[in-house]
Structure formats: structure tokens, C-alpha cells
Design a protein around this motif. Structure first.
Motif, PDB file in Angstrom:
ATOM      1  N   ALA A 203       0.313  47.169  45.546  1.00 29.06           N
ATOM      2  CA  ALA A 203       1.555  47.894  45.229  1.00 29.06           C
ATOM      3  C   ALA A 203       1.470  49.132  44.880  1.00 29.06           C
ATOM      4  N   LYS A 204       0.457  49.452  44.065  1.00 29.51           N
ATOM      5  CA  LYS A 204      -0.086  50.653  43.357  1.00 29.51           C
ATOM      6  C   LYS A 204      -0.542  51.796  44.782  1.00 29.51           C
ATOM      7  N   LYS A 205      -1.452  51.057  45.582  1.00 29.32           N
ATOM      8  CA  LYS A 205      -2.032  51.470  46.608  1.00 29.32           C
ATOM      9  C   LYS A 205      -0.832  52.184  47.607  1.00 29.32           C
ATOM     10  N   ILE A 206       0.042  51.555  48.002  1.00 26.56           N
ATOM     11  CA  ILE A 206       1.175  51.676  48.735  1.00 26.56           C
ATOM     12  C   ILE A 206       2.044  52.895  47.964  1.00 26.56           C
ATOM     13  N   ALA A 207       2.000  52.974  46.711  1.00 29.68           N
ATOM     14  CA  ALA A 207       2.715  54.124  45.894  1.00 29.68           C
ATOM     15  C   ALA A 207       1.986  55.184  46.094  1.00 29.68           C
ATOM     16  N   GLN A 208       0.520  55.190  46.013  1.00 32.14           N
ATOM     17  CA  GLN A 208      -0.188  56.333  46.230  1.00 32.14           C
ATOM     18  C   GLN A 208      -0.142  57.020  47.755  1.00 32.14           C
ATOM     19  N   ILE A 209      -0.168  56.048  48.474  1.00 29.88           N
ATOM     20  CA  ILE A 209      -0.029  56.426  50.021  1.00 29.88           C
ATOM     21  C   ILE A 209       1.199  57.064  50.197  1.00 29.88           C
ATOM     22  N   THR A 210       2.166  56.652  49.548  1.00 26.86           N
ATOM     23  CA  THR A 210       3.937  57.183  49.633  1.00 26.86           C
ATOM     24  C   THR A 210       3.795  58.588  49.403  1.00 26.86           C
ATOM     25  N   GLN A 211       3.189  58.818  48.239  1.00 24.37           N
ATOM     26  CA  GLN A 211       2.918  60.193  47.843  1.00 24.37           C
ATOM     27  C   GLN A 211       2.655  61.395  49.014  1.00 24.37           C
ATOM     28  N   ASN A 212       1.826  60.754  49.852  1.00 26.33           N
ATOM     29  CA  ASN A 212       1.743  61.846  50.965  1.00 26.33           C
ATOM     30  C   ASN A 212       2.935  62.181  51.622  1.00 26.33           C
TER      31      ASN A 212
END
Length: 325
Positions: free
Chosen positions: A246-255
Motif C-alpha cells: 500500500a505504501k508503494k502504491i501511495a508512492q507511485i500515485t505521487q507521480n
């Protein structure tokens, strides 16, 4: 489908705002709990319970996310959300009580409206109580009520930001949704055409200013106080994820922010994105993350295009004939 984050099974949203004070809160409720991650990119965040979301820490699920205006004062809205959820018997069972887990992020909207009125415990409680599945308005709603963008030359030249949401549904039943309150120091651009939709207005020409070009010519931003901006939001998926995923998805979403906000993740912003997983099938994290970023881009554009002008602060709708590329 409603075209917003409540299309994701298990997700409800409640918005409440004070249109005169120009502030409000948006509460994303997941009554059955959801695995949650967070990514903070801006250097001036206002958050609560985000350390809990670190994958090395114990608690695996949250029961709501509070997004609010009011700067650090707005963190109090999460207390009202906790109170409402506790009354409904929702929370982490610790034996002697059920403790609702409600991470929160806030944005700075004090310069417009009435700075003495901020989202508080009561507003958070009422917004959580209103949380439901279905359509809701965008623009000057909830946490986006007092949001502004394009402040690189000063708050006096800004335009109206707002709240936006979007969703994407796949034939196999996967649903990805996003919700965001756009309150950036930078300008907002269409990620496909690069046209500036909202940004600082030149008081002499009444044309939109390119914030990146302005920075190149005026290196100092000392006139802008840290933390007086911030874009905050969340994405949700009906998929099975670990906290680390979930954290990784949050990181990618920042794109998505990087493709629509210029400049982004500055020392003057506190950009924060949460990612919620309500359970379901397993999908590749890179696929989910990139689709979530796509949905977040749409939500950001929706927020800007739906915003209405307020006294002294024009909006995309009121100035769209001045959009530049």
C-alpha cells in the motif's frame, strides 16, 4: 457507478464545509477496515497517525482517513471522526474499547475566508456521520472549500483550487478510486497537453504566469511561508495488499501530482497521499500503482475544473478564456 472513490467497495465519503469561512473537511470511511499506506513528499506536512502506517509498525488497518483545511488546527477533525466511529462500534478491538484508527492530513486555507474558523471535532463528527456511497459535488466542497493554487508570486495572485474525485472500473471487477484536495503553490496543467489550467495571475496583464518560468527568473521564494499550501488525497482499491505494498502504491500515485502540478513537492507544500486496500484479489503492485496515478491525475483536473470563484479569487471556470500553454 458514480465516478468517484465510493465506487470502490467498502469506501464511503462524507464532506462538510463552511462556505462563509471557506474551510471544510472530507472524511473517507472504511467501516470494515482497510490496509493503508502513506507517502509524504512535501517538506511542510501537517499529519496525524502517519507513523502508524509504516510497514514495520504493528497496526494493519485503518477505519477512516481525515482530509481537512485549517492548517494544523484542522487535525482536530479526526477526533470527531473517531468519536462517531466509536459510537458505531467501529475500531480496533483492544479488549476494553474499540479504538478507531483515523490517519489525517491537513492543508493551509487560512488566508481566504475567516481564518478564525477551522475544521474542528464537531465538523469531523458530522462529516463522518454523512459518509455514504454515491455521487457528491466537486470543487468548493469539503477539504477543497478554501483550497487555492498558483501562489508562487504570492497569495494575492492565486486561483481557486478544490476537491476532486474519480474512479476506474475493470471488467474483472477491480475498481480504483481517488480523491484529492488541490491546494498547491504551483500551477495546475493538463498532463496530456501541458496547458495551464490554473496558476498565478499577472496583475498587470491579467494573464496566467508559468510558475516554472517564474522560478527560473526569480530564484527566491522567501515571500512564501512554508506549509501554506499542500495537496492531500487518497486512492483506494478493492484488492489485497500488505502495508508495504500500500505504501508503494501511495508512492507511485505521487507521480500524478508530478505530472499535473508545477512545481510540486516543494519546501512550501506538504503533499501527502494515502493508499487504501479494502481486500479482494491479488494484482501486481506496479499495475495498481500506475492505474491509481492515472485516476489521481483525473481527480486533480476535476478539482480545478469544478472549482468556483470566490471573492478576490478567480477559478478555471471564470478565467478559462485566459488558459495558456
Amino acid at each position: 457507478m458514480h465516478g468517484n472513490i465510493t465506487d470502490v467497495p467498502g469506501v464511503k465519503v462524507g464532506n462538510l464545509e463552511n462556505a462563509e469561512a471557506l474551510t471544510g473537511c472530507t472524511i473517507v470511511v472504511v467501516e470494515e477496515g482497510a490496509v493503508c499506506g502513506v507517502d509524504v513528499r512535501g517538506s511542510a506536512p501537517g499529519t496525524r497517525e502517519t507513523d502508524l502506517l509504516d510497514p514495520i509498525n504493528k497496526i494493519d488497518e485503518v477505519h477512516a482517513i481525515s482530509l481537512a483545511g485549517g492548517s494544523a488546527f484542522g487535525l482536530d477533525a479526526a477526533s470527531g471522526v473517531m468519536q462517531y466511529l466509536e459510537e458505531q462500534g467501529i475500531g480496533l478491538d483492544v479488549g476494553v474499547a474499540k479504538v478507531p484508527i483515523v490517519p489525517s492530513a491537513v492543508l493551509f486555507d487560512l488566508p481566504i475566508g475567516n481564518s478564525t474558523i477551522r475544521p474542528d471535532r464537531q465538523m469531523g463528527y458530522e462529516a463522518a456521520k454523512k459518509a455514504s456511497i454515491g455521487p457528491f459535488p466537486f470543487g468548493n466542497i469539503g477539504a477543497g472549500c478554501g483550497a487555492t493554487v498558483g501562489k508562487i508570486t504570492g497569495i494575492e495572485n492565486c486561483m481557486k483550487g478544490g476537491l476532486g474525485s474519480a474512479s476506474l472500473t475493470f471488467e474483472n471487477g477491480l475498481v480504483i478510486g481517488a480523491i484529492v484536495a488541490v491546494n498547491a503553490v504551483g500551477d495546475i496543467r493538463n498532463p496530456l497537453t501541458r496547458e495551464i489550467l490554473a496558476g498565478p495571475i499577472d496583475p498587470k496583464t491579467e494573464e496566467l504566469i508559468d510558475s516554472i518560468a517564474y522560478l527560473q527568473q526569480n530564484a527566491s521564494t522567501d515571500h512564501i511561508l512554508p506549509g501554506t499550501n499542500t495537496t492531500i488525497g487518497a486512492v483506494a482499491v478493492n484488492a489485497k495488499l500488505t502495508k508495504a505494498e500500500a505504501k508503494k502504491i501511495a508512492q507511485i500515485t505521487q507521480n500524478a501530482l508530478a505530472r499535473t502540478i508545477f512545481p510540486v513537492h516543494t519546501t512550501m507544500d506538504g503533499d501527502t497521499v494515502f493508499a487504501l486496500a479494502t481486500g479482494g484479489d491479488v494484482y501486481p503492485v506496479d499495475f495498481l500503482g500506475n492505474m491509481a496515478a492515472q485516476v489521481m491525475e483525473e481527480a486533480i483536473i476535476v478539482a480545478i475544473k469544478a472549482a468556483d470563484a470566490v471573492e478576490g479569487v478567480p477559478s478555471y471556470k471564470s478565467l478559462k478564456h485566459k488558459v495558456i500553454s
